[in-house]
Design a protein around this motif. Sequence first.
Motif, PDB file in Angstrom:
ATOM      1  N   GLU A   1      21.936  37.907   4.908  1.00 12.42           N
ATOM      2  CA  GLU A   1      22.130  39.273   4.395  1.00 12.42           C
ATOM      3  C   GLU A   1      21.380  39.493   3.072  1.00 12.42           C
ATOM      4  OE1 GLU A   1      22.799  42.464   5.169  1.00 12.42           O
ATOM      5  OE2 GLU A   1      24.134  41.564   6.640  1.00 12.42           O
TER       6      GLU A   1
ATOM      7  N   ARG B   1      25.549  35.462   9.774  1.00 10.49           N
ATOM      8  CA  ARG B   1      25.169  36.799   9.331  1.00 10.49           C
ATOM      9  C   ARG B   1      25.111  36.840   7.809  1.00 10.49           C
ATOM     10  NH1 ARG B   1      28.112  42.615  10.296  1.00 10.49           N
ATOM     11  NH2 ARG B   1      26.745  43.721   8.874  1.00 10.49           N
TER      12      ARG B   1
ATOM     13  N   ARG C   1      26.394  46.371  14.485  1.00 13.69           N
ATOM     14  CA  ARG C   1      25.313  45.670  13.808  1.00 13.69           C
ATOM     15  C   ARG C   1      24.013  46.462  13.943  1.00 13.69           C
ATOM     16  NH1 ARG C   1      23.544  40.473  11.817  1.00 13.69           N
ATOM     17  NH2 ARG C   1      22.213  41.384  10.241  1.00 13.69           N
TER      18      ARG C   1
ATOM     19  N   SER D   1      26.254  47.011   6.259  1.00 16.96           N
ATOM     20  CA  SER D   1      26.374  46.053   5.161  1.00 16.96           C
ATOM     21  C   SER D   1      26.048  46.688   3.817  1.00 16.96           C
ATOM     22  CB  SER D   1      25.477  44.855   5.414  1.00 16.96           C
ATOM     23  OG  SER D   1      24.151  45.267   5.605  1.00 16.96           O
TER      24      SER D   1
ATOM     25  N   LEU E   1      30.195  39.199   0.507  1.00 16.79           N
ATOM     26  CA  LEU E   1      29.863  38.745   1.850  1.00 16.79           C
ATOM     27  C   LEU E   1      31.134  38.396   2.623  1.00 16.79           C
ATOM     28  CD1 LEU E   1      26.667  36.592   1.254  1.00 16.79           C
ATOM     29  CD2 LEU E   1      26.859  38.940   2.048  1.00 16.79           C
TER      30      LEU E   1
END
Lengths: 375, 352, 283
Positions: free
Chosen positions: A220, A216, C203, A128, A156
């Motif tokens: 974040e 998710r 992840r 991310s 996002l």
Amino acid sequence: MANVEARDLTARPPGLRRRRFLDASFLVWGAVATLVGLGTLAALVLGLWADGGSRLNAQFFFSFPSSNPAMAGILSSWVGSLLVILTTAAIAIPLGALAGIYLEEYAPKNRVTSAIEIAVNNLAGVPSILYGLLALGLFVQALAMGQTILVAGLTLALLILPVIIVATREAVRGVPHDIRQAALALGATKWRTTQDHVLPYALPGMVTGVIIGLSRAIGETAPLILVGGLTFVAFLPVHAPGEPLSYTVGRVDEYGAAIDPDEMVAVHLARGGAVHTPEGAELAVAPGATVEAPAGSLVETTATFADAAQSWAPWHWLGEAFTVMPIQMFNWTSRPEEAFRDAAAAAGLVLLAITLLMNGVAIWLRARLRRKIRW
Amino acid sequence: MDKMVLKRVAPAFAAALALAFAAGGLSACGPGGGQKAKSSGVQTVRVDGSSTVFPLSEAAAEQFMAENSGRVRVTVGESGTGGGFAKFCRGETEVQDASRPILETEMATCRAADIPYVEIPIAFDGLTVVVHPSNPLNSVTIAQLKRVWEPQAEGQIMNWRQANPAWPNMPLQLFGAGTASGTFDFFTEAVVGTAKSSRTDFTPTEDDNVTVQGVATNPGAMGFFGIAYYEQNKQRLKALAIDAGAGPIAPNADTVAAGTYPLARPMFLYANANALRRPAVQQFVQFYVANAARIAPQVGYIPLPASAYETYAARVRDRTAGTAFGGHQDVGANIAEVLARPLAEAGAPPAP
Amino acid sequence: MEGVLFLAAAVAIAVLVGIVYVVLSESVKFFAAVPIGDFLTDTRWTPLFEDAHYGIAPLLSGTFMSTLVALAVAVPLGLLTAIYLSEFADARSRETIKPTLELLAGVPTVVYGYFALLMVTPLLQRLIPGLPGFNLLSAGIVMGLMIIPYIASLSEDALRAVPNNLRDGSYAMGATKLETAFRVVLPAAVSGVVGAVVLGMSRAVGETMIVVIAGGQQPQIVTSPTQQGATVTAFIAQVALGDLPFGTLEYQSIFAAGLALLLLTLVFNLVAFALHRRYREAY
């Protein structure tokens, strides 16, 4: 003809007892595995509750952050999270669903398609924080879109796009071919078939992907800090009627000075207020009155119902600065005062509750959609 | 099944998509982030930068907004001193929080963007060296600290006794600030003599509460962080007095303010000198400087002498741009002496 | 319509190209100063120290180790959960348990980090004497718990999507539920299951906060999960949020690290893609 040994087909097959035992024992193993996950969740929630439970009151939800931990609240961050997630969903869901459908139903087998497939698969694995770097480099620096809710939502959205694409593809792929063939045989176009006969069956799986993606996104932190998520925001991007409003009128330069000093602007203040001219004069304005003010004047007034309503439109708040719950939490956990950690725990509980709520909607939707599936 | 649901959903998707892109396009064509909120909308002052300075700016912003009953908005971010300067030198923020002076590369960036800045040391932090409460040690000299932390100690000084025969015989475990932080740079420069010069076999943590946890649960641990984290965890940690040749000095508000504590460091504000022409920015920075002596202790920092704040208030009012540090970290700088220094990078004084 | 669909899919390429471009353009500057050979072979990663070394190996080993531990926890637990929910549990408990499990994915990772440091590590220290207070084992286990819903939920969807006539056929041949689940349904759903595992793994590879808080952050070549270590993402986060000036070599090191990570995920995905192709069953 060779001799065939006669076999009593009604007899118990060999090893049946063992196989039945294994079958029954899996109920235990499966339940244990499931309980590990549920147990972890329970431990987390109880731990958060022990620290933050006492902070969960109306004051916490309707206060802005503060340097006094006892007064600190999450008003600006939950509103921010909500708006950012709305933006994310509005971008990522259609984009992801359409892309997934394309890849599964339409894409010809060629290089472009395999390039897309490779891209999707790799994006799913990109950490991310790299999306944060992309957003910083592209949206904030190159496109100068500012550090706004729109940019956060876009970032996002890109981040969860592969999750939604992958889930959509799996869901669409799971729909049996006979259904498509039946529709096509009856003369339906490809899109008709997809829309009316494939998508309905694929929706439960797509919903799962969307929910996982959005949960998710809502938790974040790192990419949003890179993009410029703020930590201390003590106002909302949307207004309520009666809030104080102040703004400069006319065309002004970067620092609020008039570009054309002779320019005059008509200022109509429904609720009244005051106009401070660049020369330092102060004009009181009666409610409903209109005055001529030179460019660069600072107007102080109160938001009317119309001002407030206007601020709720997406094109208004999409351009506002933001903070979100995980950023607020991240800040509170790293503060020296113990009391901030209680606030952080309380914020964690709220985040979980939001996720729970989203999942609740998804369960309802999924159950509703699944009930219709018969094959 | 329900075509109906889908028929309702699909156009909604399409509409949302169109809306999102329209909005994206609009905002991309609009003025850049740096010029937002200039012609209309609520007056906003944007502060960003070091997470160390954040609590101070948060308190200042909060109290300023309370005084102004919401007529001016102040936002505070914490994207780090480096990340903050990147925004500051693009004109996206008006005020920059910094845990170290502006460095040469950042001076160049701001110069290229024509952004002059007023430099304001705003408060002191005392870097505190902590050990487990069971540790018999009460003070340590800079030379001893150097022996523990210098690069040559790596893999060699693994027991307290190896650093000093008089110290207890127990394994040494080191915890420190994250290696990208201003705290790490300051500590290494003050102790070892060169910024970033340190052994690498220690546990670096970004979050000082993690360091607290590490030191509090390891009898052989030594760590360092800002004094606020020590003040909040006094019962779990023991702070060592630091001896830089003038006898051991314990870290506290008095020794830091008096300039006798060797590991005191200033924290900075940089205000965009052009933006200071905007009343909202000028008022906020003035409020910050005028109230720093009161706000700093509330968040665990130590104020500068009153005379320093007066000088800086005048510099903010006159928009006197430039840095007194010449692009370098400066350990042990005395605030009176810093005040007397000429300012580099002043540039042309901003037009009235 | 097809054009719109194609454009939506093409966004994926644009995003990947964007990320590669951002990472690559900064990495180029980094590799102008640091020889690629050093980057690949040096065993020390100390770009932020005065004695700077730029070997990516310690960070990669930390990422590998924590991901491995996470997968060792999450794959068995997640798959068992998925099979249990899909094939054994009744509809009502499935529809309650599954979304509840999905909550695990919604817990903020900072919470997981402190969970690992303050709860799991002390527990492990009782089981493994001499375990340091910061270690990748604890961080990895908690990461594994975090990714259970990715694996369980998406695998369950894939399992449920297998048409019932396959199950009926299997039962008709006399197979038990368990045999049907493992030998018929699971192989039929393998492409979805692999997708779920890859998602969970990515992840884990990209997880930042848990390792930052509980893993120790000391970049060293990790050979055992009981050691402390830093991961690539932990390093990137540390620098990106730290006080370093932009544009310096130290700062650019995060892009080089990011590039390594990007290549790593590329390799993972090629492997997964190959597996996927090989075992995908059409029905």
